[in-house]
Scaffold this motif. Structure first.
Motif, mmCIF file in Angstrom:
data_model
loop_
_atom_site.group_PDB
_atom_site.id
_atom_site.type_symbol
_atom_site.label_atom_id
_atom_site.label_comp_id
_atom_site.label_asym_id
_atom_site.label_seq_id
_atom_site.Cartn_x
_atom_site.Cartn_y
_atom_site.Cartn_z
ATOM 1 N N UNK A 282 -38.538 15.010 19.042
ATOM 2 C CA UNK A 282 -38.647 16.137 18.113
ATOM 3 C C UNK A 282 -37.309 16.384 17.448
ATOM 4 N N UNK A 283 -37.361 17.037 16.287
ATOM 5 C CA UNK A 283 -36.132 17.491 15.651
ATOM 6 C C UNK A 283 -36.379 18.842 15.006
ATOM 7 N N UNK A 284 -35.306 19.630 14.936
ATOM 8 C CA UNK A 284 -35.351 20.966 14.363
ATOM 9 C C UNK A 284 -34.315 21.058 13.254
ATOM 10 N N UNK A 285 -34.712 21.630 12.119
ATOM 11 C CA UNK A 285 -33.810 21.742 10.981
ATOM 12 C C UNK A 285 -32.755 22.824 11.224
ATOM 13 N N UNK A 286 -31.628 22.773 10.505
ATOM 14 C CA UNK A 286 -30.654 23.866 10.587
ATOM 15 C C UNK A 286 -31.268 25.183 10.116
ATOM 16 N N UNK A 287 -30.780 26.284 10.699
ATOM 17 C CA UNK A 287 -31.327 27.612 10.382
ATOM 18 C C UNK A 287 -30.161 28.586 10.203
ATOM 19 N N UNK A 288 -29.914 28.967 8.945
ATOM 20 C CA UNK A 288 -28.712 29.724 8.596
ATOM 21 C C UNK A 288 -29.035 31.181 8.272
ATOM 22 N N UNK A 289 -28.214 32.077 8.835
ATOM 23 C CA UNK A 289 -28.328 33.510 8.570
ATOM 24 C C UNK A 289 -26.967 34.017 8.093
ATOM 25 N N UNK A 290 -26.972 34.827 7.041
ATOM 26 C CA UNK A 290 -25.752 35.454 6.550
ATOM 27 C C UNK A 290 -25.642 36.857 7.150
ATOM 28 N N UNK A 291 -24.614 37.059 7.960
ATOM 29 C CA UNK A 291 -24.395 38.352 8.607
ATOM 30 C C UNK A 291 -23.437 39.175 7.755
ATOM 31 N N UNK A 292 -23.924 40.320 7.282
ATOM 32 C CA UNK A 292 -23.181 41.136 6.337
ATOM 33 C C UNK A 292 -22.177 42.062 7.034
ATOM 34 N N UNK A 293 -20.955 42.097 6.486
ATOM 35 C CA UNK A 293 -19.948 43.097 6.874
ATOM 36 C C UNK A 293 -19.704 43.137 8.382
ATOM 37 N N UNK A 294 -19.435 41.964 8.975
ATOM 38 C CA UNK A 294 -19.290 41.917 10.431
ATOM 39 C C UNK A 294 -17.867 42.176 10.908
ATOM 40 N N UNK A 295 -16.845 41.841 10.079
ATOM 41 C CA UNK A 295 -15.460 42.029 10.516
ATOM 42 C C UNK A 295 -14.523 41.939 9.317
ATOM 43 N N UNK A 296 -13.365 42.548 9.440
ATOM 44 C CA UNK A 296 -12.310 42.431 8.427
ATOM 45 C C UNK A 296 -11.401 41.282 8.846
ATOM 46 N N UNK A 297 -11.757 40.070 8.448
ATOM 47 C CA UNK A 297 -11.054 38.886 8.924
ATOM 48 C C UNK A 297 -9.632 38.772 8.366
ATOM 49 N N UNK A 298 -9.404 39.195 7.127
ATOM 50 C CA UNK A 298 -8.082 39.018 6.517
ATOM 51 C C UNK A 298 -7.247 40.289 6.487
ATOM 52 N N UNK A 299 -7.755 41.383 7.078
ATOM 53 C CA UNK A 299 -6.967 42.600 7.187
ATOM 54 C C UNK A 299 -6.733 43.340 5.896
ATOM 55 N N UNK A 300 -7.619 43.165 4.905
ATOM 56 C CA UNK A 300 -7.439 43.856 3.624
ATOM 57 C C UNK A 300 -8.242 45.156 3.526
ATOM 58 N N UNK A 301 -8.843 45.583 4.651
ATOM 59 C CA UNK A 301 -9.600 46.819 4.666
ATOM 60 C C UNK A 301 -11.038 46.699 4.226
ATOM 61 N N UNK A 302 -11.477 45.476 3.881
ATOM 62 C CA UNK A 302 -12.857 45.227 3.450
ATOM 63 C C UNK A 302 -13.537 44.336 4.473
ATOM 64 N N UNK A 303 -14.720 44.732 4.933
ATOM 65 C CA UNK A 303 -15.430 43.931 5.919
ATOM 66 C C UNK A 303 -16.065 42.698 5.249
ATOM 67 N N UNK A 304 -15.916 41.571 5.912
ATOM 68 C CA UNK A 304 -16.358 40.291 5.376
ATOM 69 C C UNK A 304 -17.674 39.864 6.007
ATOM 70 N N UNK A 305 -18.411 39.015 5.272
ATOM 71 C CA UNK A 305 -19.635 38.416 5.799
ATOM 72 C C UNK A 305 -19.279 37.153 6.587
ATOM 73 N N UNK A 306 -20.222 36.711 7.426
ATOM 74 C CA UNK A 306 -20.066 35.439 8.133
ATOM 75 C C UNK A 306 -21.424 34.768 8.231
ATOM 76 N N UNK A 307 -21.501 33.550 7.725
ATOM 77 C CA UNK A 307 -22.730 32.759 7.852
ATOM 78 C C UNK A 307 -22.688 31.988 9.158
ATOM 79 N N UNK A 308 -23.759 32.107 9.946
ATOM 80 C CA UNK A 308 -23.908 31.337 11.181
ATOM 81 C C UNK A 308 -25.179 30.521 11.082
ATOM 82 N N UNK A 309 -25.050 29.228 11.329
ATOM 83 C CA UNK A 309 -26.167 28.312 11.152
ATOM 84 C C UNK A 309 -26.471 27.586 12.454
ATOM 85 N N UNK A 310 -27.661 27.816 13.003
ATOM 86 C CA UNK A 310 -28.094 27.010 14.145
ATOM 87 C C UNK A 310 -28.151 25.554 13.704
ATOM 88 N N UNK A 311 -27.651 24.616 14.495
ATOM 89 C CA UNK A 311 -27.463 23.246 14.012
ATOM 90 C C UNK A 311 -28.738 22.405 14.063
#
Length: 370
Positions: A184-213
């Protein structure tokens, strides 16, 4: 867990090291591992309903040293998880079978708030709803597919950011004499998570896409008689090309598993298993604490980046030892239970000139009742 994926779903598969791609023994593991297997197994030719729950208990310990007077170690406070699994299967006619499953498949997290190391908090949860169709091409060969409706939630300390996506799993199974061959094989499954963290410290929360492989797996089972069943399988998880995991430098993972079932009496089944998958989390030594790393268009401070990789997502366990028991109460009702233990694994990395040291230790145990 292999990476952050459960080794298997349902008490029988989890008792046999995650086996099920060639000879699943219940509808839950059939839908999870190989949708074509709905046409073969103890649940055929009739109908079945499976209900199960897993209590998943990771033990995570972290240690950080950012310089003189800035060292500490502590244990994550994230509580155990309860992971559901429900599946039904029924014949449509002599050739076609329908199934549907809902189950948790993935999860990871730590809670270092109010500890003596940086207050890192992470929690990832993935749940799938999978309607399934299987077709018996010949008496010995079947194909099948599942449409996977995926709910995924990510929390990096700012509250849960859930999302949905779709995926597809396709499979085939061939029966020859006392052997089954499954794929069997399963396709990748990607979700965009909105406003999860301020990664660059500019005061704005960033999104992060996580994709099951991509998940590709094959297995072979041998059933010499009605008492014994043996199954082995190999599984490949394409973390290095999956968004999110690629950004945090996970490598592809090969997983190998073995399972055995023995029925000493008509009503009893005893099971053992083993699963191994090398940790996909790469070790970075000699990194520059003052540098940055690009993550999906955002430049992340290198120290924050490495802390999140090693302390926040230590998906590093490799060996899994499993066992279980089944008891048939009546012709139509059975109880199954399993236990899994993953012994402690450690990951340690240091920055340039050993200025910063990051370390995580992870062990896991779980029990599943169905």
């Amino acid at each position: 867990t292999n990476g952050d994926n459960l080794i298997g779903v349902g008490p029988i598969s989890r008792a046999m090291g995650g086996a099920g791609v060639a000879a699943p023994q219940d509808a839950t593991s059939a839908i999870f591992a190989n949708p074509a297997a709905m046409c073969f197994g103890p649940y055929c030719p009739g109908s079945s309903v499976d209900v199960a729950g897993t209590i998943f208990v990771p033990s995570v310990k972290g240690a950080t040293n950012f310089g003189p007077g800035m060292a500490g170690n502590d244990e994550s406070n994230l509580p155990p998880s309860v992971i559901p699994a429900i599946a039904v299967t029924s014949p449509i006619n002599e050739k076609w079978r329908f199934g549907a499953g809902m189950y948790g498949v993935s999860g990871l997290g730590v809670d270092y708030k109010n500890t003596n190391i940086p207050p890192v908090y992470t929690q990832l949860q993935v749940l799938k709803l999978a309607p399934n169709l299987a077709y018996l091409i010949t008496p010995n060969f079947s194909v099948g597919g599942s449409l996977e409706v995926v709910w995924q939630s990510l929390d990096l300390g700012q509250g849960a950011a859930p999302g949905y996506t779709l995926g597809l799993q396709l499979g085939a199974l061939y029966h020859w004499d006392k052997f089954n061959f499954g794929f069997s094989f399963t396709t990748p499954e990607k979700v965009n998570h909105k406003n999860v963290a301020d990664f660059d410290g500019n005061g704005v929360f960033d999104d992060l896409k996580l994709e099951a492989p991509w998940r590709v797996q094959g297995g072979i089972s041998f059933e010499p008689n009605s008492q014994w069943l043996f199954e082995g399988y190999a599984r490949w998880l394409g973390w290095s090309s999956a968004e999110g995991y690629e950004d945090f430098d996970w490598e592809d993972q090969w997983v190998f598993g073995l399972g055995a079932q023995w029925k000493p009496a008509e009503k009893w089944a005893l099971r053992l298993g083993y699963n191994y998958g090398k940790s996909p989390v790469k070790v970075h030594n000699g990194w520059n604490p003052g540098g940055t790393v690009p993550v999906q268009g955002t430049n992340v401070n290198r120290t924050q980046y490495e802390t999140l990789r090693i302390i926040g997502f230590p998906a590093i366990v490799e060996h899994h030892i499993t066992a279980g028991v089944g008891y048939k109460l009546t012709d139509s009702l059975a109880l199954n239970a399993s236990f899994m233990y993953a012994p402690e694994q450690t990951i340690t990395e240091t920055s340039a000139f050993n200025a910063i040291t990051l370390e995580s230790k992870l062990s896991e145990w779980s029990t599943t009742l169905g």
